[in-house]
Design a protein around this motif. Sequence first.
Motif, PDB file in Angstrom:
ATOM      1  N   GLY A   7       0.675  -1.150  -0.017  1.00 60.95           N
ATOM      2  CA  GLY A   7      -0.180   0.199  -0.117  1.00 60.95           C
ATOM      3  C   GLY A   7       0.820   1.362   0.088  1.00 60.95           C
ATOM      4  O   GLY A   7       1.835   1.283   0.357  1.00 60.95           O
ATOM      5  N   VAL A   8       0.228   2.329  -0.406  1.00 57.98           N
ATOM      6  CA  VAL A   8       1.065   3.481  -0.429  1.00 57.98           C
ATOM      7  C   VAL A   8      -0.224   4.629  -0.151  1.00 57.98           C
ATOM      8  O   VAL A   8      -1.190   4.891  -0.818  1.00 57.98           O
ATOM      9  N   SER A   9       0.218   5.493   0.962  1.00 56.63           N
ATOM     10  CA  SER A   9      -0.451   6.702   1.155  1.00 56.63           C
ATOM     11  C   SER A   9       0.465   7.840   0.777  1.00 56.63           C
ATOM     12  O   SER A   9       1.592   7.984   1.090  1.00 56.63           O
ATOM     13  N   LEU A  10      -0.281   8.554  -0.153  1.00 57.65           N
ATOM     14  CA  LEU A  10       0.375   9.993  -0.642  1.00 57.65           C
ATOM     15  C   LEU A  10       0.243  11.125   0.508  1.00 57.65           C
ATOM     16  O   LEU A  10       0.832  12.267   0.255  1.00 57.65           O
ATOM     17  N   LYS A  11      -0.570  11.126   1.335  1.00 61.39           N
ATOM     18  CA  LYS A  11      -0.990  11.866   2.302  1.00 61.39           C
ATOM     19  C   LYS A  11      -1.249  13.328   1.419  1.00 61.39           C
ATOM     20  O   LYS A  11      -1.860  13.213   0.596  1.00 61.39           O
ATOM     21  N   ALA A  12      -0.572  14.448   2.082  1.00 64.55           N
ATOM     22  CA  ALA A  12      -0.843  15.637   1.345  1.00 64.55           C
ATOM     23  C   ALA A  12       0.254  16.303   0.620  1.00 64.55           C
ATOM     24  O   ALA A  12       0.356  17.403   0.617  1.00 64.55           O
ATOM     25  N   TYR A  13       1.389  15.165   0.195  1.00 63.18           N
ATOM     26  CA  TYR A  13       2.441  15.776  -0.052  1.00 63.18           C
ATOM     27  C   TYR A  13       2.427  16.459  -1.476  1.00 63.18           C
ATOM     28  O   TYR A  13       3.168  17.172  -1.830  1.00 63.18           O
ATOM     29  N   PHE A  14       1.611  15.820  -2.512  1.00 62.65           N
ATOM     30  CA  PHE A  14       1.693  16.055  -3.839  1.00 62.65           C
ATOM     31  C   PHE A  14       0.521  17.080  -4.212  1.00 62.65           C
ATOM     32  O   PHE A  14      -0.665  16.993  -3.650  1.00 62.65           O
ATOM     33  N   GLY A  15       0.875  17.984  -5.046  1.00 60.61           N
ATOM     34  CA  GLY A  15      -0.319  18.839  -5.753  1.00 60.61           C
ATOM     35  C   GLY A  15      -0.906  17.863  -6.886  1.00 60.61           C
ATOM     36  O   GLY A  15      -0.589  16.896  -7.061  1.00 60.61           O
ATOM     37  N   HIS A  16      -1.880  18.389  -7.397  1.00 65.20           N
ATOM     38  CA  HIS A  16      -2.714  17.961  -8.140  1.00 65.20           C
ATOM     39  C   HIS A  16      -2.083  17.407  -9.395  1.00 65.20           C
ATOM     40  O   HIS A  16      -1.957  16.063  -9.806  1.00 65.20           O
ATOM     41  N   GLU A  17      -1.560  18.387 -10.008  1.00 66.50           N
ATOM     42  CA  GLU A  17      -0.525  17.950 -11.229  1.00 66.50           C
ATOM     43  C   GLU A  17       0.639  16.827 -10.854  1.00 66.50           C
ATOM     44  O   GLU A  17       0.788  16.118 -11.843  1.00 66.50           O
ATOM     45  N   ARG A  18       1.384  16.999  -9.800  1.00 66.19           N
ATOM     46  CA  ARG A  18       2.332  16.127  -9.459  1.00 66.19           C
ATOM     47  C   ARG A  18       1.762  14.804  -9.322  1.00 66.19           C
ATOM     48  O   ARG A  18       2.405  13.827  -9.778  1.00 66.19           O
ATOM     49  N   ALA A  19       0.567  14.667  -8.761  1.00 67.72           N
ATOM     50  CA  ALA A  19      -0.132  13.405  -8.426  1.00 67.72           C
ATOM     51  C   ALA A  19      -0.578  12.726  -9.835  1.00 67.72           C
ATOM     52  O   ALA A  19      -0.259  11.425  -9.770  1.00 67.72           O
ATOM     53  N   ARG A  20      -1.014  13.568 -10.841  1.00 68.69           N
ATOM     54  CA  ARG A  20      -1.519  13.061 -12.016  1.00 68.69           C
ATOM     55  C   ARG A  20      -0.163  12.270 -12.811  1.00 68.69           C
ATOM     56  O   ARG A  20      -0.238  11.331 -13.443  1.00 68.69           O
ATOM     57  N   VAL A  21       1.008  12.966 -12.703  1.00 65.07           N
ATOM     58  CA  VAL A  21       2.291  12.474 -13.278  1.00 65.07           C
ATOM     59  C   VAL A  21       2.582  11.481 -12.349  1.00 65.07           C
ATOM     60  O   VAL A  21       2.902  10.340 -13.280  1.00 65.07           O
ATOM     61  N   TRP A  22       2.671  11.390 -11.131  1.00 63.08           N
ATOM     62  CA  TRP A  22       2.823  10.105 -10.314  1.00 63.08           C
ATOM     63  C   TRP A  22       2.178   8.841 -10.804  1.00 63.08           C
ATOM     64  O   TRP A  22       2.360   7.810 -10.939  1.00 63.08           O
ATOM     65  N   PHE A  23       0.852   8.983 -10.930  1.00 63.34           N
ATOM     66  CA  PHE A  23      -0.082   8.104 -11.225  1.00 63.34           C
ATOM     67  C   PHE A  23       0.408   7.381 -12.538  1.00 63.34           C
ATOM     68  O   PHE A  23       0.356   6.375 -12.741  1.00 63.34           O
ATOM     69  N   ASP A  24       0.492   8.431 -13.579  1.00 63.49           N
ATOM     70  CA  ASP A  24       0.638   7.991 -14.820  1.00 63.49           C
ATOM     71  C   ASP A  24       2.261   7.027 -14.846  1.00 63.49           C
ATOM     72  O   ASP A  24       2.240   5.875 -15.487  1.00 63.49           O
ATOM     73  N   GLU A  25       3.220   7.503 -14.230  1.00 62.72           N
ATOM     74  CA  GLU A  25       4.433   7.094 -13.979  1.00 62.72           C
ATOM     75  C   GLU A  25       4.380   5.445 -13.612  1.00 62.72           C
ATOM     76  O   GLU A  25       4.735   4.402 -13.910  1.00 62.72           O
ATOM     77  N   VAL A  26       3.408   5.438 -12.275  1.00 56.40           N
ATOM     78  CA  VAL A  26       3.359   4.059 -11.662  1.00 56.40           C
ATOM     79  C   VAL A  26       2.459   3.210 -12.460  1.00 56.40           C
ATOM     80  O   VAL A  26       2.693   2.067 -12.600  1.00 56.40           O
ATOM     81  N   ALA A  27       1.350   3.828 -12.995  1.00 61.61           N
ATOM     82  CA  ALA A  27       0.385   2.879 -13.957  1.00 61.61           C
ATOM     83  C   ALA A  27       1.268   2.482 -14.931  1.00 61.61           C
ATOM     84  O   ALA A  27       1.041   0.962 -15.516  1.00 61.61           O
ATOM     85  N   ALA A  28       2.108   3.181 -15.615  1.00 59.15           N
ATOM     86  CA  ALA A  28       2.800   2.389 -16.854  1.00 59.15           C
ATOM     87  C   ALA A  28       3.623   1.416 -16.372  1.00 59.15           C
ATOM     88  O   ALA A  28       3.842   0.222 -16.842  1.00 59.15           O
ATOM     89  N   ARG A  29       4.365   1.374 -15.075  1.00 60.29           N
ATOM     90  CA  ARG A  29       5.193   0.438 -14.565  1.00 60.29           C
ATOM     91  C   ARG A  29       4.288  -0.808 -14.103  1.00 60.29           C
ATOM     92  O   ARG A  29       4.706  -2.219 -14.358  1.00 60.29           O
ATOM     93  N   VAL A  30       3.327  -0.649 -13.649  1.00 52.60           N
ATOM     94  CA  VAL A  30       2.453  -1.630 -12.867  1.00 52.60           C
ATOM     95  C   VAL A  30       1.833  -2.259 -14.251  1.00 52.60           C
ATOM     96  O   VAL A  30       1.569  -3.887 -13.953  1.00 52.60           O
ATOM     97  N   ARG A  31       1.485  -1.730 -15.196  1.00 47.49           N
ATOM     98  CA  ARG A  31       0.814  -2.504 -16.341  1.00 47.49           C
ATOM     99  C   ARG A  31       1.776  -3.671 -16.907  1.00 47.49           C
ATOM    100  O   ARG A  31       1.343  -4.562 -17.497  1.00 47.49           O
ATOM    101  N   THR A  32       2.999  -3.512 -16.541  1.00 41.74           N
ATOM    102  CA  THR A  32       3.957  -4.493 -17.151  1.00 41.74           C
ATOM    103  C   THR A  32       4.792  -5.338 -15.971  1.00 41.74           C
ATOM    104  O   THR A  32       5.527  -6.117 -16.250  1.00 41.74           O
ATOM    105  N   HIS A  33       4.154  -5.424 -14.757  1.00 42.25           N
ATOM    106  CA  HIS A  33       4.564  -5.719 -13.778  1.00 42.25           C
ATOM    107  C   HIS A  33       3.554  -7.334 -13.535  1.00 42.25           C
ATOM    108  O   HIS A  33       2.540  -7.225 -13.108  1.00 42.25           O
ATOM    109  N   ASP A  34       4.413  -8.344 -13.973  1.00 43.05           N
ATOM    110  CA  ASP A  34       3.773  -9.764 -13.948  1.00 43.05           C
ATOM    111  C   ASP A  34       2.954 -10.079 -12.506  1.00 43.05           C
ATOM    112  O   ASP A  34       2.011 -10.603 -12.615  1.00 43.05           O
ATOM    113  N   ALA A  35       3.588  -9.721 -11.426  1.00 39.69           N
ATOM    114  CA  ALA A  35       3.038 -10.148 -10.305  1.00 39.69           C
ATOM    115  C   ALA A  35       1.791  -9.255 -10.068  1.00 39.69           C
ATOM    116  O   ALA A  35       0.731  -9.848  -9.249  1.00 39.69           O
TER     117      ALA A  35
END
Length: 260
Positions: A7-35
């Motif tokens: 699990g990951v809690s982002l708390k309130a560290y990210f503004g909206h746009e930074r969060a969107r970038v992080w989601f996209d970057e993590v989603a790209a990695r997750v889509r190719t993560h077999d487990a």
Amino acid sequence: MAQVTVGVSLKAYFGHERARVWFDEVAARVRTHDAVASGAVELFITPTYLQVLPALAAFAGTSVRIGGQDVSSEEPGAFTGEVTAAELAEVGATIAEIGHAERRRLFGETDQATAAKTRVALRSGLTPLLCIGETEGQEPEDAAIVAVAQVHSALEDADAGAVIVAYEPVWAIGAPEPAGYEHIRVVTAALRAAIDADPARAGSVVIYGGAAGPGLLTELRDAVDGVFLGRFAHDPDALVTVLDEAAALADLRRGQGEAG
């Protein structure tokens, strides 16, 4: 349980746009993560309320679960500023983080409030993410008594349903190092026993948070069902490192189950 939870809690560290970038970057990695794709590793993320919808969009088509960092203790009604469990469930969130130490310390939330939020979350079909932990360093056996009492209090009069119990000793949150391995093992074993003794909690997991990072899952192995990450996961590649460790642990457990 062979599946390992991260699990990951982002708390309130990210503004909206930074969060969107992080989601996209993590989603790209997750889509190719077999487990993650196979379900051997379950990943959940709790962003801010305003970030829930873009998170759901970014992770659409994956198994990643999105939740709120808090939830109202009330059903829908005249409660200005609140976000209800029913609305979180309606938009597609599946988890509600409840009872975090910061909510208790900064906003005066009580055991009674935690229990009320747990009840409404389960009634709405959300999985409560129950944050549990002693406030000061103490012997692990004493910490276990505190942690189990908190779980019993949070689940009092709650409907049946699985929960995620996140053991986060308050004194370890944001610390340079997690609690000692033996300390974690003693407390999580007591939490697991308490959950397993309640047939209404079938499918529940016990994870560890509080300065969690790389190497911890490998060391703890069967002592926990996963880990709950904070700032360490702000780097998507660092998060993938933990997902890889979780995958290795899931493989080990699956092999042990087949051998048994």
